[in-house]
Write a protein that holds these residues in place. Structure first.
Motif, PDB file in Angstrom:
ATOM      1  N   GLY A 149      22.443   9.924 -24.412  1.00 40.78           N
ATOM      2  CA  GLY A 149      23.112   9.085 -23.435  1.00 40.78           C
ATOM      3  C   GLY A 149      22.128   8.257 -22.623  1.00 40.78           C
ATOM      4  N   PRO A 150      22.651   7.350 -21.788  1.00 43.73           N
ATOM      5  CA  PRO A 150      21.792   6.427 -21.027  1.00 43.73           C
ATOM      6  C   PRO A 150      21.113   7.113 -19.842  1.00 43.73           C
ATOM      7  CG  PRO A 150      24.082   6.062 -20.472  1.00 43.73           C
ATOM      8  CD  PRO A 150      24.080   7.098 -21.560  1.00 43.73           C
ATOM      9  N   THR A 193      15.815   3.709 -28.500  1.00 47.74           N
ATOM     10  CA  THR A 193      17.180   3.546 -28.991  1.00 47.74           C
ATOM     11  C   THR A 193      17.741   4.864 -29.503  1.00 47.74           C
ATOM     12  OG1 THR A 193      16.756   1.240 -29.579  1.00 47.74           O
ATOM     13  CG2 THR A 193      18.623   2.312 -30.656  1.00 47.74           C
ATOM     14  N   ARG A 194      16.972   5.570 -30.323  1.00 51.45           N
ATOM     15  CA  ARG A 194      17.437   6.837 -30.888  1.00 51.45           C
ATOM     16  C   ARG A 194      17.700   7.862 -29.794  1.00 51.45           C
ATOM     17  NH1 ARG A 194      13.298   9.328 -34.485  1.00 51.45           N
ATOM     18  NH2 ARG A 194      14.905  10.951 -34.646  1.00 51.45           N
ATOM     19  N   GLN A 198      18.519   7.484 -26.609  1.00 47.48           N
ATOM     20  CA  GLN A 198      19.721   7.224 -25.805  1.00 47.48           C
ATOM     21  C   GLN A 198      21.000   7.367 -26.630  1.00 47.48           C
ATOM     22  OE1 GLN A 198      18.797   5.438 -21.842  1.00 47.48           O
ATOM     23  NE2 GLN A 198      18.873   3.620 -23.135  1.00 47.48           N
ATOM     24  N   ARG A 199      20.909   7.140 -27.914  1.00 49.51           N
ATOM     25  CA  ARG A 199      22.070   7.421 -28.762  1.00 49.51           C
ATOM     26  C   ARG A 199      22.374   8.921 -28.801  1.00 49.51           C
ATOM     27  NH1 ARG A 199      20.605   3.537 -33.940  1.00 49.51           N
ATOM     28  NH2 ARG A 199      21.388   1.558 -33.041  1.00 49.51           N
ATOM     29  N   ALA A 200      21.320   9.719 -28.793  1.00 51.16           N
ATOM     30  CA  ALA A 200      21.496  11.167 -28.894  1.00 51.16           C
ATOM     31  C   ALA A 200      21.871  11.815 -27.562  1.00 51.16           C
ATOM     32  CB  ALA A 200      20.216  11.800 -29.438  1.00 51.16           C
ATOM     33  N   LEU A 241      18.650  -0.302 -23.154  1.00 54.46           N
ATOM     34  CA  LEU A 241      19.781  -0.575 -24.042  1.00 54.46           C
ATOM     35  C   LEU A 241      19.779  -2.044 -24.466  1.00 54.46           C
ATOM     36  CD1 LEU A 241      22.616   1.466 -22.290  1.00 54.46           C
ATOM     37  CD2 LEU A 241      21.610   1.936 -24.527  1.00 54.46           C
ATOM     38  N   THR A 253      20.056  18.517 -35.819  1.00 53.00           N
ATOM     39  CA  THR A 253      21.176  18.300 -34.898  1.00 53.00           C
ATOM     40  C   THR A 253      21.801  19.612 -34.465  1.00 53.00           C
ATOM     41  OG1 THR A 253      21.620  16.182 -35.976  1.00 53.00           O
ATOM     42  CG2 THR A 253      23.367  17.097 -34.602  1.00 53.00           C
ATOM     43  N   ASP A 297      12.161   1.942 -31.295  1.00 52.83           N
ATOM     44  CA  ASP A 297      13.079   2.759 -32.092  1.00 52.83           C
ATOM     45  C   ASP A 297      13.318   4.109 -31.437  1.00 52.83           C
ATOM     46  OD1 ASP A 297      10.293   3.499 -32.919  1.00 52.83           O
ATOM     47  OD2 ASP A 297      11.363   4.902 -34.208  1.00 52.83           O
ATOM     48  N   LYS A 317      10.248   0.941 -36.784  1.00 50.80           N
ATOM     49  CA  LYS A 317      11.702   0.808 -36.934  1.00 50.80           C
ATOM     50  C   LYS A 317      12.173   1.053 -38.360  1.00 50.80           C
ATOM     51  CE  LYS A 317      11.770  -3.320 -35.096  1.00 50.80           C
ATOM     52  NZ  LYS A 317      12.248  -4.623 -34.569  1.00 50.80           N
TER      53      LYS A 317
END
Length: 538
Positions: free
Chosen positions: A339-340, A332-333, A335-337, A363, A305, A329, A462
């Motif tokens: 953004g969309p 998802t990971r 876009q969490r890191a 999403l 990070t 997975d 996942k």
């Protein structure tokens, strides 16, 4: 499900939609009359081909960087002039019917060779950098390559090059006695070229994960409608900067080059993918889009990070992924890191695009391949060619303006009512989103049950501590076939085969549990990031 438009009314509607999108994305905008005339003359000479794109760039924004690589920047005016010089030099080395082969990583060399080939009307064969020497020799012979442009790092293959093929070095380190691309460009004339008698075709090799790569002829776009189709779903803007991580010899990297050409974008190229260097390039050049294959996105996420935080990537709006299946997975990971901003593009060398999943789609349903864009026909059919009920898997057929023209060996893909088989199995959900459940030849029958390895692969992917996974079918004396899972774990993760299977029991039916579980340090992948099943231990 979208349908192909037809008839005069359909053509008018398509033209209107194309014009609307191109104006919205900044491709069409007011210009001086003299520039419009010059562009019209360039279109008459080149048609909808790469030379036209760089001719337009040289007219509209001559000083804008067209390409940035590790050795600096080239403007649109420079690329237009240099490719004319290169075309003259190549013409002196080519015999009638010869093609130009390109064995290069991502830098200005392959781009300029493609454009120069277009100016000559000479086909350009994009060669996979992962080819072995014997494979290269076979492909050069089959594709009738007369001139081979390659980076010096692949010089070890030169002993395999058939006699009569002239070699030109692109990216070189140090001195060399062989002719180089730069030497050809600087010593050739810039006088005007005659109009080619035919349009150049780009020949792309299939991935070759299950056998010898085949050459696939890419068609000329009939208009700018195919580009507008993509822009309507993935809102790339004219004049922005795009980092192309996917190799240009691959369909996805080539798509980034072609779309960027239409947009007059600056292509930022790096010869070898490094996740931190990719983030550094996005930050340094304020790239607004990035084209990559899924394994590249995973490697970016695998950076600590604090490493990712060193680079300001606030200009980035679009991350476009294709080339292999995007694991749920990972979607998802990512876009969490970041953004969309992630778009999943499902297609292939043969059918071009099929569907696009937007950030909103991913999403809601991170394992979806999205929906077909405008003007694309998409059907899920059974073995008899009959549509299957929604929710049930079947064979995926797609139709659009850019279906390939066939393999160079004379073979093609199965066609039905203007659509082409993708070779994949898929299903629609209630909202009309497409899900790819696996390759047709990946499905196995285990104990009388149809089993799709991708379902098991997604479930394992996942699990906490799993970084990569591949699931394939292997022969079984009792059940006919069974699943084998090849798993890469995060450092310091402890997981046994029994623990893995036990974790899946509530999610998968018994027949979908992998009988074999093999832990590996890394999955074998080809140069485009696809897993090579034949190299998995059995």
């Amino acid at each position: 499900m979208a349908r192909l438009t037809g008839g005069r009314g359909g053509h008018v509607a398509t033209a209107a939609h194309t014009g609307y999108v191109l104006v919205k994305q900044g491709v069409i905008r007011p210009m001086r009359p003299d520039k419009i005339v010059r562009i019209a003359l360039a279109w008459r000479r080149w048609g909808i081909t790469p030379p036209l794109a760089y001719a337009i760039g040289a007219i509209r924004h001559p000083d804008r960087p067209a390409i940035i690589d590790e050795r600096g920047a080239l403007s649109f005016a420079e690329v237009a002039q240099r490719t004319t010089r290169l075309a003259h030099a190549l013409r002196e080395r080519l015999q009638p019917g010869d093609r130009v082969g390109v064995l290069c990583r991502n830098h200005h060399g392959p781009v300029e060779t493609i454009v120069a080939g277009g100016k000559l009307g000479t086909d350009v064969v994009l060669l996979n950098t992962g080819l072995t020497g014997p494979q290269l020799a076979t492909v050069l012979t089959e594709q009738q390559v007369g001139v081979l442009v390659l980076d010096s790092e692949f010089s070890a293959h030169l002993d395999e090059v058939p006699e009569g093929v002239q070699v030109v070095l692109a990216w070189t380190e140090g001195s060399t006695e062989r002719p180089t691309l730069e030497h050809l460009i600087t010593t050739s004339t810039n006088r005007g070229l005659p109009r080619p008698t035919r349009h150049s075709r780009m020949v792309v090799l299939t991935s070759g994960t299950t056998g010898t790569p085949k050459g696939a002829r890419r068609p000329d776009p009939p208009s700018l409608s195919p580009a507008a189709t993509i822009f309507a779903r993935m809102p790339l803007q004219a004049g922005e900067r795009t980092l192309v991580c996917a190799p240009i010899f691959h369909t996805w990297g080539l798509a980034a080059f072609q779309l960027g050409s239409v947009l007059g974008s600056t292509l930022v190229l790096q010869r070898k993918f490094d996740p931190e260097q990719a983030l550094s390039a996005v930050a340094r050049y304020r790239c607004t889009s990035l084209f990559a294959v899924p394994i590249m996105l995973r490697r970016i996420l695998d950076l600590p990070t604090e490493t990712r935080g060193k680079y300001h990537v606030g200009a980035l709006r679009i991350v476009a992924s294709s080339g292999s299946a995007l694991p749920a997975d990972l979607a998802t990971r990512f876009q969490r890191a970041f953004g969309p901003m992630l778009y999943n593009f499902y297609g292939s060398t043969e059918v071009s695009w099929v569907s696009i999943a937007t950030p909103e789609d991913l999403l809601t349903a991170p394992d979806t391949a999205g929906r077909p864009p405008r003007g694309t026909a998409l059907r899920i059919l059974d073995e008899d060619g009959t549509p299957v009920p929604r929710g049930r898997p079947g064979r995926i057929f797609a139709g659009n303006d850019m279906l390939f023209e066939g393999y160079t060996n004379g073979q093609s893909r199965e066609r039905l009512d203007g659509m082409m088989a993708t070779g994949d199995l898929g299903r629609f959900d209630k909202s009309g989103r497409l899900y790819v459940v696996g390759r047709e030849d990946d499905m196995i029958v285990s104990g009388g049950e149809n089993v799709y390895p991708k379902e098991t692969e997604d479930a394992i992917g996942k699990m906490s501590g799993v970084t990569e996974v591949a699931v394939i079918g292997v022969d079984d004396a009792d059940f006919g076939q069974r699943l084998a899972a090849y798993v890469v774990l995060e450092p310091d993760t402890e997981l046994s085969a029994d623990q893995l299977r036990e974790s899946l029991r509530d999610e998968l039916p018994k027949y979908a549990l992998p009988r074999d579980v093999v832990f590996l340090a890394a999955l074998p992948r080809n140069a485009t990031g696809k897993v090579v099943p034949r190299e998995l231990p059995r």
